[in-house]
Design a protein around this motif. Structure first.
Motif, mmCIF file in Angstrom:
data_model
loop_
_atom_site.group_PDB
_atom_site.id
_atom_site.type_symbol
_atom_site.label_atom_id
_atom_site.label_comp_id
_atom_site.label_asym_id
_atom_site.label_seq_id
_atom_site.Cartn_x
_atom_site.Cartn_y
_atom_site.Cartn_z
ATOM 1 N N LEU A 273 -10.936 -2.159 -10.772
ATOM 2 C CA LEU A 273 -11.685 -1.040 -10.203
ATOM 3 C C LEU A 273 -10.808 0.189 -9.972
ATOM 4 N N ARG A 274 -9.488 0.057 -10.257
ATOM 5 C CA ARG A 274 -8.537 1.157 -10.073
ATOM 6 C C ARG A 274 -8.530 1.646 -8.625
ATOM 7 N N LYS A 275 -8.387 0.688 -7.698
ATOM 8 C CA LYS A 275 -8.407 1.023 -6.274
ATOM 9 C C LYS A 275 -7.012 0.877 -5.667
ATOM 10 N N PHE A 298 2.657 -7.085 -8.738
ATOM 11 C CA PHE A 298 1.844 -5.863 -8.709
ATOM 12 C C PHE A 298 2.650 -4.672 -8.202
ATOM 13 N N GLU A 299 3.548 -4.912 -7.265
ATOM 14 C CA GLU A 299 4.400 -3.826 -6.765
ATOM 15 C C GLU A 299 5.327 -3.345 -7.883
ATOM 16 N N LYS A 300 5.917 -4.272 -8.616
ATOM 17 C CA LYS A 300 6.822 -3.937 -9.723
ATOM 18 C C LYS A 300 6.104 -3.127 -10.804
ATOM 19 N N SER A 301 4.834 -3.447 -11.041
ATOM 20 C CA SER A 301 4.047 -2.746 -12.064
ATOM 21 C C SER A 301 3.502 -1.409 -11.574
ATOM 22 N N GLY A 302 3.678 -1.123 -10.278
ATOM 23 C CA GLY A 302 3.203 0.145 -9.732
ATOM 24 C C GLY A 302 1.733 0.163 -9.395
ATOM 25 N N TYR A 303 1.124 -1.040 -9.249
ATOM 26 C CA TYR A 303 -0.298 -1.118 -8.938
ATOM 27 C C TYR A 303 -0.565 -1.186 -7.425
ATOM 28 N N SER A 304 0.440 -1.596 -6.654
ATOM 29 C CA SER A 304 0.223 -1.871 -5.231
ATOM 30 C C SER A 304 1.441 -1.483 -4.402
ATOM 31 N N MET A 305 1.173 -1.178 -3.135
ATOM 32 C CA MET A 305 2.210 -1.053 -2.123
ATOM 33 C C MET A 305 2.204 -2.369 -1.344
ATOM 34 N N ASP A 322 -0.692 6.093 5.252
ATOM 35 C CA ASP A 322 -0.620 7.530 4.968
ATOM 36 C C ASP A 322 0.015 7.774 3.601
ATOM 37 N N GLU A 323 1.114 7.058 3.326
ATOM 38 C CA GLU A 323 1.783 7.190 2.023
ATOM 39 C C GLU A 323 0.849 6.791 0.887
ATOM 40 N N LEU A 324 0.168 5.674 1.085
ATOM 41 C CA LEU A 324 -0.733 5.169 0.043
ATOM 42 C C LEU A 324 -1.832 6.176 -0.256
ATOM 43 N N TYR A 325 -2.432 6.731 0.784
ATOM 44 C CA TYR A 325 -3.517 7.694 0.561
ATOM 45 C C TYR A 325 -2.992 8.961 -0.115
ATOM 46 N N ASN A 326 -1.838 9.435 0.324
ATOM 47 C CA ASN A 326 -1.271 10.662 -0.255
ATOM 48 C C ASN A 326 -0.848 10.465 -1.708
ATOM 49 N N GLU A 327 -0.500 9.232 -2.084
ATOM 50 C CA GLU A 327 -0.042 8.942 -3.442
ATOM 51 C C GLU A 327 -1.087 8.182 -4.261
ATOM 52 N N LYS A 328 -2.326 8.215 -3.808
ATOM 53 C CA LYS A 328 -3.366 7.383 -4.444
ATOM 54 C C LYS A 328 -3.552 7.690 -5.926
ATOM 55 N N GLU A 329 -3.405 8.946 -6.326
ATOM 56 C CA GLU A 329 -3.588 9.296 -7.740
ATOM 57 C C GLU A 329 -2.511 8.663 -8.616
ATOM 58 N N LYS A 330 -1.299 8.534 -8.079
ATOM 59 C CA LYS A 330 -0.220 7.877 -8.821
ATOM 60 C C LYS A 330 -0.570 6.413 -9.082
ATOM 61 N N TYR A 331 -1.086 5.746 -8.061
ATOM 62 C CA TYR A 331 -1.444 4.332 -8.220
ATOM 63 C C TYR A 331 -2.622 4.168 -9.188
#
Length: 356
Positions: A273-275, A298-305, A322-331
């Motif tokens: 779902l690209r969430k 998943f962290e190594k692949s850049g899919y998750s924090m 806060d970091e996750l929301y601010n960087e959501k487009e990267k994920y």
């Protein structure tokens, strides 16, 4: 022409049942008569009976890696279950058996083997669970979700398929999701889920910082059976559920970021779902460590924090969200470039190939 028949199994947790649900629509489309073998009181019974699928009951003991007095009695339940499953399979004459794992699956797989019925099994996590380890020698093929898992399946039985994902998850409506929760403002939505039974660690961490989190987010909290907090029932911007079934696609569609355990089923649904998500894997003290490995991949692949359960504190949780929301487009971008696809088609190919 005689109708093809498949018997499915898997239970002990929703994670051993929901992937079966993803396969059922396609199996019906192909004309399979679908039946299920599970335990009398397992979580799988209600889920499967709600799908109007014929359900057979067998005995099964829980398989444990730790000392418990029941370790001396449960093997006899497993043996009893083998004979019960063997008789059911002999009577029903399925063309194939599909196993999703969990302790109920061991007697069924062995029962199928004794009747010379092919078995396709599926392992969601990076390392095989104890039930699948025991069952693997009796299986025709074992589907795996992670590329790293292929070498852990002996005798060239492993097949990389990914995990099956329910198509209905892609049909959610953002507008409907907000309506269900009564969210009227435009604040982003954070969805918190701790697995089918909930997670006290995650529930407590979120509720401890609820007021601060609600400044920025509306929150959907799927907290597990018996874990609703009465004092928070009418809290503005906070909607709690014990469990969600039919409305889950709408809630997921409406959500901007997730906090979740790291069970394979849920993290691959989030990937599909690209969430963007923050994973808090189940501690090695309370598990065999499979969620820690899932989360690390998943962290190594850049899919998750990822935050380890032992590291959780209020300041860190808010900082990471806060970091996750601010960087959501990267994920989202990282997830969009993933080559991992929905496992339904690959698993169905195997079922068709080995149907007797």
């Amino acid at each position: 022409m005689k109708k093809l028949k498949i018997i499915m199994t898997g239970g002990g947790s929703a994670g051993h049942v929901t992937p079966n649900l993803a396969l059922i629509p396609k199996l019906k489309e192909l004309g399979y008569d679908i039946q299920y073998i599970g335990t009398e009181n397992g979580i799988e019974r209600k889920i499967i009976e709600d799908e109007k699928i014929r359900y057979h009951i067998i005995s099964s003991g829980k398989l444990r890696r730790y000392f418990d007095i029941k370790n001396f009695t449960d093997p006899f339940k497993v043996i009893k279950g083998v004979f019960e499953a063997k008789n059911i399979i002999k009577r029903e004459k399925p063309n194939i058996v599909f196993s999703k794992g969990g302790f109920v699956s061991v007697p069924v797989v062995i029962g199928a083997y004794l009747n010379r019925v092919p078995v396709i099994a599926h392992e969601s996590d990076m390392t095989p669970g104890l039930a699948n380890k025991i069952a693997a020698p009796f299986c025709t093929k074992v589907c795996v979700t992670f590329p790293e898992s292929i070498n852990k399946i002996k005798n060239n039985k492993g097949v990389l398929t990914g995990t099956p994902i329910r198509n209905k998850l892609f049909d959610g409506s953002k507008i409907r999701g907000r309506q269900i929760c009564g969210f009227e403002d435009k604040k982003p939505i954070l969805l918190v889920i701790g697995g089918s039974l909930g997670s006290k660690v995650i529930n407590d961490a979120i509720r401890e910082e609820l007021d601060d989190l609600l400044v920025k987010f509306n929150i959907i909290h799927i907290c597990g059976k018996g874990n609703l907090e009465g004092k928070l029932k009418n809290k503005k911007g906070y909607m709690q559920f014990e469990y969600v079934k039919e409305d889950l696609p709408h809630l997921m569609a409406a959500t901007d970021i997730f906090v979740s355990r790291a069970g394979a089923n849920v993290i691959f649904e989030l990937l599909a779902l690209r969430k963007p998500n923050l994973l808090i894997p189940l501690s090695a003290k309370a598990s065999r460590g499979d969620q820690i490995l899932n989360a690390a991949s998943f962290e190594k692949s850049g899919y998750s924090m990822v935050i380890q359960e032992e590291e959780i504190n209020s300041k860190l949780l808010i900082k990471k969200l806060d970091e996750l929301y601010n960087e959501k487009e990267k994920y989202k971008k990282n997830m969009s470039s993933s080559s991992i696809s929905n496992g339904v088609e690959e698993i169905i190919k195997l079922i068709k190939k080995y149907t007797r």
